[in-house]
Scaffold this active site. Structure first.
Site, mmCIF file in Angstrom:
data_model
loop_
_atom_site.group_PDB
_atom_site.id
_atom_site.type_symbol
_atom_site.label_atom_id
_atom_site.label_comp_id
_atom_site.label_asym_id
_atom_site.label_seq_id
_atom_site.Cartn_x
_atom_site.Cartn_y
_atom_site.Cartn_z
ATOM 1 N N ASP A 216 0.654 -0.882 0.027
ATOM 2 C CA ASP A 216 -0.305 0.039 0.228
ATOM 3 C C ASP A 216 0.919 0.960 0.140
ATOM 4 O OD1 ASP A 216 0.665 1.085 3.051
ATOM 5 O OD2 ASP A 216 0.269 -0.943 3.163
ATOM 6 N N ASP A 218 0.753 3.059 2.278
ATOM 7 C CA ASP A 218 0.800 4.335 3.733
ATOM 8 C C ASP A 218 -0.989 5.346 3.212
ATOM 9 O OD1 ASP A 218 1.905 3.706 6.400
ATOM 10 O OD2 ASP A 218 2.327 5.832 6.110
#
Length: 299
Positions: A216, A218
């Site tokens: 991802d 973050d």
């Protein structure tokens, strides 16, 4: 005594699997074994076996089924168990968030530096009664990194060589302010598990390298939703397939007979002990024998 140039090492390859990785693909003669250490029990039993004739040891970092959170991992026991099992080289696989636009989900990063922001963990095998200071200026083994880079290229997995891994305590993900702070420091990825793992591997004189798998962005990226477990898990499963292929490709190469580590990882304690022999605690020395016996018997 053999010189560094002529001394031969018969490698035993250890793999510490992060989120989504609970075995080694293609492993033969499999056997899960309980390994006790002076620092208690590791996250799970260790899986022993061979791959193309190379001895391997696998440890699921969070335990099978992922019952253990990052702050509750017994990092000392995990690394000590690897040492007791005869492991010479550790491939550490870790799910991480990206702090850079050019490291999207699905990208792999061969980490070369860490910033340790964890605070609720025991970080050394050494203690009052036997003090040691090892160098972690260069905390990963470049020889393992070289192999990881070559095999990722052969597999066609998007990857980057080099990058700083910010280790946060967790288990919560970052605030936006924290994420932006770590970006301003020049960090590449963020995760919760590779410290003190890397420091302890260095104290145990085990060659160690991290391959970080981006799941991802973050929470700093305006074009993406905030991190959710569902989103992370989806990418994590895709990454796991690449990670299993990577490990299967790396083990035969790392398993070739070699000399001592050119970077000196396997001799990190040579000049690290500072407590005079007459002032060392016998009880602590007894515990340290499994990870530091080589130097304790010399000094």
């Amino acid at each position: 005594m053999s010189t560094n140039a002529t001394q031969s090492v018969s490698p035993v390859i250890g793999v510490i699997g992060g989120s989504g990785l609970y075995d080694i693909a293609g492993l033969e003669n499999k056997e899960w074994r309980k390994v006790e250490t002076p620092w208690g029990a590791p996250s799970d039993e260790l899986l022993f076996g061979t791959l193309d004739g190379v001895r391997c040891v696998f440890l699921p970092r969070h335990g099978r089924g992922h019952p253990l959170p990052p702050s509750r991992l017994n990092y000392r026991a995990n690394v000590a168990a690897m040492k007791i099992a005869g492991v010479t080289d550790i491939i550490s696989l870790s799910a991480v968030g990206s702090l850079r636009e050019d490291l999207p989900p699905g990208h792999f990063v061969i980490v070369d530096q860490f910033i340790d922001r964890s605070f609720a963990r025991e970080k050394s095998f050494f203690d009052t009664g036997c003090v040691a200071h090892v160098s972690v200026a260069d905390p990963v083994c470049p020889r393992i990194g070289d192999v990881a880079q070559a095999k990722l290229a052969e597999l066609g997995v998007p990857h980057t060589r080099g990058g700083t891994y910010l280790v946060m305590e967790g288990p919560q993900f970052s605030t936006r302010a924290e994420s932006e702070l770590y970006r301003s420091w020049g960090c590449a990825v963020i995760g919760m598990t590779n410290m003190p793992e890397a420091k302890l591997a260095r104290e145990a004189e085990i060659c160690y390298a991290t391959v970080a798998m981006v799941t991802d962005y973050d929470c700093w990226h305006d074009g993406h939703d905030s991190v959710t477990v569902d989103a992370v898990v989806k990418v994590m499963h895709d990454n796991a397939d690449h990670a299993r292929a990577l490990v299967k490709a790396m083990i035969p190469e790392l398993g070739k007979a070699r000399g001592l580590c050119p970077a000196g990882c396997d001799r990190a304690l040579e000049h690290a002990l500072i407590t005079a022999p007459s002032h060392r605690d016998p009880a602590l020395l007894s515990k340290l024998e499994v990870v530091a016996g080589r130097v304790l018997r010399k000094h």
